[in-house]
Write a protein that holds these residues in place. Structure first.
Motif, short mmCIF file in Angstrom:
data_model
loop_
_atom_site.label_atom_id
_atom_site.label_comp_id
_atom_site.label_asym_id
_atom_site.label_seq_id
_atom_site.Cartn_x
_atom_site.Cartn_y
_atom_site.Cartn_z
N PRO A 60 25.63 2.27 -20.21
CA PRO A 60 25.39 3.32 -19.23
C PRO A 60 25.72 2.89 -17.79
N ASP A 61 26.18 1.66 -17.59
CA ASP A 61 26.35 1.16 -16.22
C ASP A 61 27.49 1.84 -15.47
N GLU A 66 34.71 10.70 -20.30
CA GLU A 66 35.34 10.51 -21.61
C GLU A 66 34.44 9.66 -22.52
N GLY A 67 33.82 8.64 -21.93
CA GLY A 67 32.91 7.79 -22.70
C GLY A 67 31.72 8.58 -23.22
N LEU A 68 31.19 9.47 -22.38
CA LEU A 68 30.05 10.31 -22.79
C LEU A 68 30.46 11.21 -23.94
N ARG A 105 15.96 10.20 -15.55
CA ARG A 105 15.91 9.74 -14.17
C ARG A 105 15.70 8.25 -14.23
N GLU A 106 16.59 7.49 -13.63
CA GLU A 106 16.53 6.01 -13.70
C GLU A 106 16.44 5.54 -15.15
N GLY A 107 17.14 6.23 -16.04
CA GLY A 107 17.17 5.79 -17.43
C GLY A 107 15.99 6.23 -18.28
N THR A 138 19.81 10.32 -11.48
CA THR A 138 20.05 9.31 -10.45
C THR A 138 21.23 8.40 -10.77
N ARG A 139 21.56 8.26 -12.06
CA ARG A 139 22.62 7.31 -12.42
C ARG A 139 23.82 7.98 -13.07
N GLN A 140 23.88 9.28 -13.07
CA GLN A 140 24.91 10.10 -13.74
C GLN A 140 24.82 10.00 -15.25
#
Ligand code: IPE
Length: 250
Positions: A60-61, A66-68, A105-107, A138-140
């Motif tokens: 997830p970093d 495309e990866g999603l 949110r934040e994973g 927060t992290r897309q």
């Protein structure tokens, strides 16, 4: 009485080979669940259907539409195999894809529609969720592991039996299964917790245990057991003691 059962991807797939389902194990899982006859929400891991593409695209970093897409489509494939096997075993199994409803949110899960799942169970359906990718405020991009879904669902549905099936006999410490574990035991055993086999982007046994220890602190205990042994899934759903029970600290 509602039960939440997770079966790890290491049981249902060969975690060292991309998109490699173990059909015999998936069919056994379906038979064992059918034999237990409880109000159930099933969560299955993504195994090599999820961890391999997630790693390939840097999730997830790194954000990758495309990866999603690719990772989601891949875990949906495994979910379809599991749902079909459950239907074959005589259950009204239906797919529930976390990507469509979870917001992180934040994973961590911030939102997830649970009422439809509650109604499904009440009306005799068997909702089948899975580890998935999810949007993160927060992290897309994020990954929502089955291990994070389990305590969330257990709380929201006030589940009484919470069982997490893996490919080991429970939490192992110096070669022995710990029958009971609480947060107080963590410092002593932390360095010995296994990383899990094959590619794993969500934390293996340690990640699993941390989720369940947090759930235990709010008063709901759970078991970690070996789902690779025939009969254990039915036993765990019947509330039998096996593996490691995760409890609140004294
Ligand atoms: C991981 O789910 C989801 C993705 C990698 C997309 P889990 O963490 O629940 O899967 P397993 O049980 O380790 O295979």
């Amino acid at each position: 009485m509602t039960s939440v059962l997770k079966i790890g991807g290491s049981i249902l797939t060969d975690k060292t080979r991309p998109q490699c389902a173990r059909m015999d194990e998936i069919e056994r899982l379906a038979r064992e669940i059918a034999a237990a006859a409880s109000d159930l929400v099933l969560v299955h891991g993504a195994g090599s259907f999820g961890h391999a593409p997630a790693k390939k695209y840097g999730l997830p970093d790194r954000f990758s539409p495309e990866g999603l897409r690719v990772t989601h489509q891949s875990v949906v494939k495994l979910n379809r195999l599991v749902v079909e096997a459950l239907v074959e075993a005589g259950l009204y199994a239906v797919p529930v894809h976390p990507f469509s409803g979870v917001l992180l949110r934040e994973g961590r899960i911030e939102q997830m529609p649970v009422s439809p799942i509650e109604e499904m169970v009440k009306d005799g359906l068997l909702p089948v969720l899975h580890g998935d990718v999810a949007m993160d405020k927060t992290r897309q991009a994020g990954i929502v592991s089955g291990d994070q879904l389990v305590p969330y669902l257990a709380r929201a549905l006030r589940a009484e039996v919470i069982a997490v099936g893996t490919n080991v006999d429970g939490v192992l410490f110096q070669g022995e299964v710990l029958p009971v574990i609480s947060r107080e035991d963590l410092p002593r055993i932390d360095a010995h917790l296994g990383k899990g086999s094959g590619i794993d982007v969500t934390g293996g046994m340690r990640g699993k245990l941390l989720e369940l220890l947090e759930l235990a602190e709010s008063g709901t205990s759970s078991v970690i057991f070996n789902a690779g042994i025939a009969g254990n899934i039915t036993r765990a759903l019947s509330g039998e003691e096996l593996g490691t029970r995760v409890v609140r600290s004294r």
